[in-house]
Design an enzyme around this catalytic site. Structure first.
Site, PDB file in Angstrom:
ATOM      1  N   HIS A  71       2.481   0.685  -2.463  1.00 14.31           N
ATOM      2  CA  HIS A  71       3.751  -0.002  -2.173  1.00 14.31           C
ATOM      3  C   HIS A  71       3.522  -1.456  -1.751  1.00 14.31           C
ATOM      4  CE1 HIS A  71       5.847   3.934  -2.207  1.00 14.31           C
ATOM      5  NE2 HIS A  71       4.744   4.365  -1.602  1.00 14.31           N
ATOM      6  N   SER A  85      -3.590 -27.067 -12.906  1.00 11.54           N
ATOM      7  CA  SER A  85      -2.358 -27.767 -12.556  1.00 11.54           C
ATOM      8  C   SER A  85      -2.441 -29.225 -12.959  1.00 11.54           C
ATOM      9  CB  SER A  85      -2.099 -27.668 -11.050  1.00 11.54           C
ATOM     10  OG  SER A  85      -0.986 -28.463 -10.671  1.00 11.54           O
TER      11      SER A  85
END
Length: 466
Positions: free
Chosen positions: A190, A320
């Site tokens: 989870h 980037s």
């Protein structure tokens, strides 16, 4: 079109001008005029499969006496030229055409007929020595030859490209699982901390997923190996000589090395494309596995300082245009994107497979295009991910140990000794106060320091025995 650069060909609709330097004929030219749709062209893998079928059929037709040996040998020579990549530009038709693939079948017939005629010393066009229908297409219908080519192309794509790349990636990850067998780390369920496991166990789960995906894909092959050829127009075999279907299947098996057989029920083979739908379902299943693997690798390598950063992956290129020094998990991103495309393709293939009417499915080009694209994407994607990412995965041991020591879920080891409720109290108190599990457990008087050290041993919580 200048008259100097054209020749006139005829079909049952009458005369039409065709570029003089092209091998195709009237029906191909009409398709180019009537279906100028988008940029997707019929895959060359499918064209070559179709040409293989024509070559096998020519051999059998010469053998049974229905085709003159001279013509048959010329068709085979022309086919070999196409298979060698000499005439790729002669197959310009769009995927978005008749749903039976008739126009691509005729494109192939015309190219082989015109080239075979040249090889016999003849001309292209009306005075050609080899006829596209009567000779190249002898004993065939688009309705059986096109799905046969689909099967041949699919088997080749899966067995010669997808499965080898799947195995290669699986083997690299299996080697990593063995190498990381003693690296104990935090488990996560989870997206929350859970009990420990080893990094080897985590990667070993990926390996098992790939093994299952491989098995599912291999189990689709027997149905794909059943060929529609011999069913002709509606499955009855009208105009196909006795034994023709069996012999062409044998020839294709000999030419390809794959054990093709004639389909036991030609009505199913023409009216449906269930084998391809099921095969693509297995490809979609593989895509789901790869998506999960790539996503976990992306998360586990996140950082380098503020993420999980439990593994390192190769730094292949700047990440980037504005942030200096940034490196991104680009292989995971490429792989997950192509997996999403395969999942989308599966919807199209499913709709196409459901769209047969009576004796013929008429979504065949759509099914073939999407299945072959999925095979190419998966094979190329697995190769790229393996070579540029998976082989370079390494554990970040200091970070793994740091995360492990901070995990509150180590408290689970105390359950058998002090009970679930007391263990939960330790975890909640430690989380609230920012203290360690050991400090909290001792302060609450639930265990001694010696007991904690004896009972809470992450390496003993993994089930790993050595």
């Amino acid at each position: 079109m200048s008259t100097k650069n054209v020749r006139t060909e005829k079909d049952t609709f009458g005369p039409i001008d065709v570029p003089a330097d092209r091998l195709w004929g009237a029906q191909t030219q009409r398709s180019l005029q009537n279906f100028a749709i988008s940029t997707e062209r019929m895959p060359l893998a499918l064209i070559r499969a179709l040409v293989l079928v024509k070559k096998a059929a020519a051999r059998v037709n010469v053998e049974n006496g229905s085709l003159a040996k001279e013509k048959g040998e010329a068709i085979i020579r022309a086919a070999d030229e196409v298979l060698a990549g000499q005439h790729d530009a002669e197959f310009p038709l769009s995927v978005w055409q008749t749903g039976s693939g008739t126009q691509t079948n005729m494109n192939t017939n015309e190219v082989l007929a015109n080239r075979a005629s040249e090889l016999l010393g003849g001309e292209r066009g009306e005075r050609r020595k080899v006829h596209p229908n009567d000779d190249v297409n002898k004993g065939q219908s688009s309705n059986d030859v096109f799905p046969t080519a689909m099967s041949v192309a699919a088997v080749a794509a899966i067995t010669e490209h997808v499965l080898p790349e799947l195995k290669a990636l699986r083997d690299v990850l299996a080697q990593k699982a063995r190498a990381f067998h003693d690296v104990v780390k935090v488990g996560r369920t989870h997206l929350q901390d859970a009990t420990p496991l080893t990094l080897g166990q985590e990667v070993g789960g990926f390996v098992a997923q790939l093994d299952h995906a491989k098995g599912h894909l291999e189990r689709t092959l027997p149905h794909l190996l059943e060929l529609a050829l011999g069913g002709t127009a509606v499955g009855t075999g009208l105009n196909a000589p006795k034994g023709y279907a069996e012999r062409v299947a044998q020839e294709l098996a000999q030419l390809t090395g794959h054990p093709f057989v004639t389909a036991p029920n030609k009505f199913e083979a023409l009216a449906a494309n269930d084998a391809l739908v099921q095969a693509h379902g297995a490809l979609k299943g593989l895509a789901a596995v790869l998506f999960k693997v790539a996503n976990d690798v992306r998360w586990l390598s996140s950082g380098p300082r503020s993420g999980l950063a439990e593994i390192t992956i190769p730094e292949n290129e700047p990440g980037s245009s504005i942030m200096p020094g940034k490196v991104n998990p680009t292989q995971s991103e490429a792989l997950t994107m192509l997996c999403a495309q395969v999942m989308g393709n599966d919807v199209a293939v499913t709709v196409g497979g459901a769209s047969g009417n009576f004796q013929l499915n008429v979504f065949k080009p759509l099914i073939a295009h999407n299945l072959l694209q999925s095979c190419r994407l998966l094979a190329d994607g697995m190769r790229s991910f393996r070579l540029h990412c998976a082989v370079g995965i390494e554990p970040n041991r200091p970070r793994i140990q740091e995360n492990l020591e901070r995990s509150l879920m180590l408290v689970t080891a105390l359950n058998p000794h002090i009970g679930y409720d007391n263990a939960a109290k330790i975890a909640k108190t430690a989380h609230r106060d920012g203290t360690t599990l050991k400090e909290t457990a001792v302060a609450l008087g639930l265990v001694t320091p010696e007991q904690f050290d004896q009972w809470v041993r992450p390496e003993d919580m993994t089930g790993h025995k050595g």
